[in-house]
Design an enzyme around this catalytic site. Structure first.
Site, PDB file in Angstrom:
ATOM      1  N   ASP A   9      -6.051   1.462   5.148  1.00 39.41           N
ATOM      2  CA  ASP A   9      -6.256   0.058   4.802  1.00 39.41           C
ATOM      3  C   ASP A   9      -6.349  -0.770   6.089  1.00 39.41           C
ATOM      4  O   ASP A   9      -5.416  -0.764   6.894  1.00 39.41           O
ATOM      5  CB  ASP A   9      -5.029  -0.381   3.956  1.00 39.41           C
ATOM      6  CG  ASP A   9      -5.142  -1.802   3.461  1.00 39.41           C
ATOM      7  OD1 ASP A   9      -6.151  -2.466   3.752  1.00 39.41           O
ATOM      8  OD2 ASP A   9      -4.193  -2.247   2.775  1.00 39.41           O
ATOM      9  N   GLU A 112     -10.708  -0.634   2.367  1.00 39.99           N
ATOM     10  CA  GLU A 112      -9.778   0.449   2.033  1.00 39.99           C
ATOM     11  C   GLU A 112     -10.554   1.719   1.685  1.00 39.99           C
ATOM     12  O   GLU A 112     -11.523   1.648   0.937  1.00 39.99           O
ATOM     13  CB  GLU A 112      -8.941   0.096   0.802  1.00 39.99           C
ATOM     14  CG  GLU A 112      -8.014  -1.070   0.968  1.00 39.99           C
ATOM     15  CD  GLU A 112      -7.406  -1.463  -0.370  1.00 39.99           C
ATOM     16  OE1 GLU A 112      -6.623  -0.690  -0.920  1.00 39.99           O
ATOM     17  OE2 GLU A 112      -7.761  -2.535  -0.874  1.00 39.99           O
TER      18      GLU A 112
HETATM   19 MG   LIG Z   1      -6.501  -4.613   3.958  1.00 41.89          MG
END
Ligand SMILES: [Mg+2]
Length: 422
Positions: A9, A112
């Site tokens: 992420d 992500e």
């Molecule tokens: Mg993020």
């Protein structure tokens, strides 16, 4: 057989990506090091904090709060605009870099990705060593930081990457669930939204651990058919695969809520052309073409007026799609004041299967050349340097330096204007 899954992420993606782009272009100041935020335009009522730097977080600024409140907390706050083109490019670079570590990469959202690292330890060492290598590669090559969650399935990897940020690697193997996941508030469980969390809290389920131990029968009155699924999630169970085949979207749409009533055809057309042009850039970035266009107009009373039309063949040419949308606007215009304009391109296909429309095909060849040039200018100088000539009277575009594109203009006119104004 046990799997190894990473969830990666990008930290404060919009801000990090804007900052990385500025640094790449030689900017001496890095907005990540000062209180700064990414926000929509305050003047058009879109002034909401979309991403913030760590120094901005330290001032108490929160994502989603109105910009004027953020400025009260930190008067010296630097506000940077959104830049869809930068985000799209960084997102593609991020995905492509992860393919160096495994052929199984799933883009889960713009910032992500999931990576399946099962049975691949001979390449980059154990999962933790590989996660460190990924984190370093992103930092060294793309200039931003990530959180990496490591586990045996996507759900647990996603939960792990949400632990402390930024620039961290977290493991959440099944034997760690009891200590690391069950004490968290039930609203932190992936797939539990605010409404569900509030219903669960009212039923006395406050922690993920409470949900894990509940019986499906007791929760069916609140959660209906999702009871079993959420209880399984609270126990860390998830059998879903990392999907490497990305199926192209069937449609792409964009809409804009205007700051005030739009009373004229010309002004509505300006908003429509601006939206269409942005959407065309997105189509070409994703190497897609469309076979149909829908235009939506919403009045102040939220009454919707929708018209749609097909294109013969497929196209991602701004000239073709803008003209189709403008023809729809002409036939649907009723002089009713407008508060929201929307456009959708549908019937999307890869541009590798493009079939030129015999009617517009010859013109498209010329316009495709122009689109390529315009896309290149935007990539190099930022998306706001180019705009449709026909939207010039719109005061929102005061900072524009280069003038380009109007379906009514000939290429030579545009070329001359570009040279003069660049
Ligand atoms: Mg993020």
């Amino acid at each position: 057989m046990s799997r190894t899954i990473f969830h990666i992420d990008a930290n404060s993606a919009f801000l990090s990506w804007t900052a990385a782009d500025m640094v790449e272009r030689g900017s001496r100041f890095d907005p990540r090091l000062i209180p700064s935020v990414i926000s929509g335009r305050e003047s058009t009522r879109h002034g909401i904090v979309l991403a913030k730097s760590i120094p901005a977080s330290r001032c108490g600024i929160k994502t989603g709060e109105p910009l004027h409140l953020a400025k009260k907390k930190c008067p010296e706050l630097v506000v940077l605009p959104m830049s869809d083109n930068i985000y799209a490019q960084k997102s593609i670079d991020f995905y492509n870099l992860l393919l160096n570590f495994s052929p199984s990469v799933e883009q889960f959202s713009v910032d992500e990705c999931f990576v399946d690292y099962s049975d691949m330890e001979r390449f980059y060492g154990n999962p933790y060593e590989c996660a460190k290598a990924i984190s370093k590669a992103v930092k060294d090559n793309l200039g931003f930081t990530v959180n990496v969650g490591i586990s045996t399935n996507k759900l647990l990897a996603k939960m792990a990457s949400d632990f402390e940020k930024p620039d961290r690697i977290h493991e959440l193997y099944p034997y760690m669930i009891k200590d690391k996941m069950w004490p968290l508030p039930v609203g932190d469980l992936f797939s539990v939204g605010k409404k569900t969390a509030s219903k669960l809290n009212k039923a006395g389920i406050l922690r993920i651990g409470d949900l894990a131990k509940a019986s499906p029968e007791s929760l069916r009155p609140i959660l209906k058919s999702s009871a079993e699924i959420l209880i399984a999630a609270a126990n860390g169970l998830d059998l879903s695969e990392v999907k490497t085949e990305v199926s192209p979207p069937k449609s792409m749409s964009m809409s804009y809520t205007t700051p005030r009533d739009v009373n004229t055809y010309e002004d509505t057309r300006t908003y429509l052309i601006t939206l269409c042009e942005k959407l065309c850039v997105r189509l070409r970035e994703k190497n897609l073409t469309a076979s149909g266009v829908t235009v939506n107009l919403f009045s102040r009373e939220r009454v919707e007026n929708t018209h749609q039309n097909t294109i013969i063949g497929h196209s991602n040419c701004t000239y073709t799609l803008v003209n189709t949308a403008c023809e729809l606007l002409t036939e649907m215009w009723t002089k009713t004041p407008i508060r929201r304009v929307g456009v959708a391109f549908w019937g999307l296909k890869s541009d590798k299967v493009i079939q030129n429309n015999v009617w517009t095909g010859a013109k498209e060849v010329v316009w495709n050349t122009f689109d390529d040039a315009a896309d290149d200018v935007r990539r190099r100088f930022g998306e706001s340097v180019l705009m449709p000539c026909s939207t010039l009277h719109n005061s929102a575009h005061n900072n524009t330096k280069i003038v380009a594109f109007s379906p009514e203009f000939s290429l030579s006119t545009i070329r001359n204007n570009n040279v003069k104004n660049a």
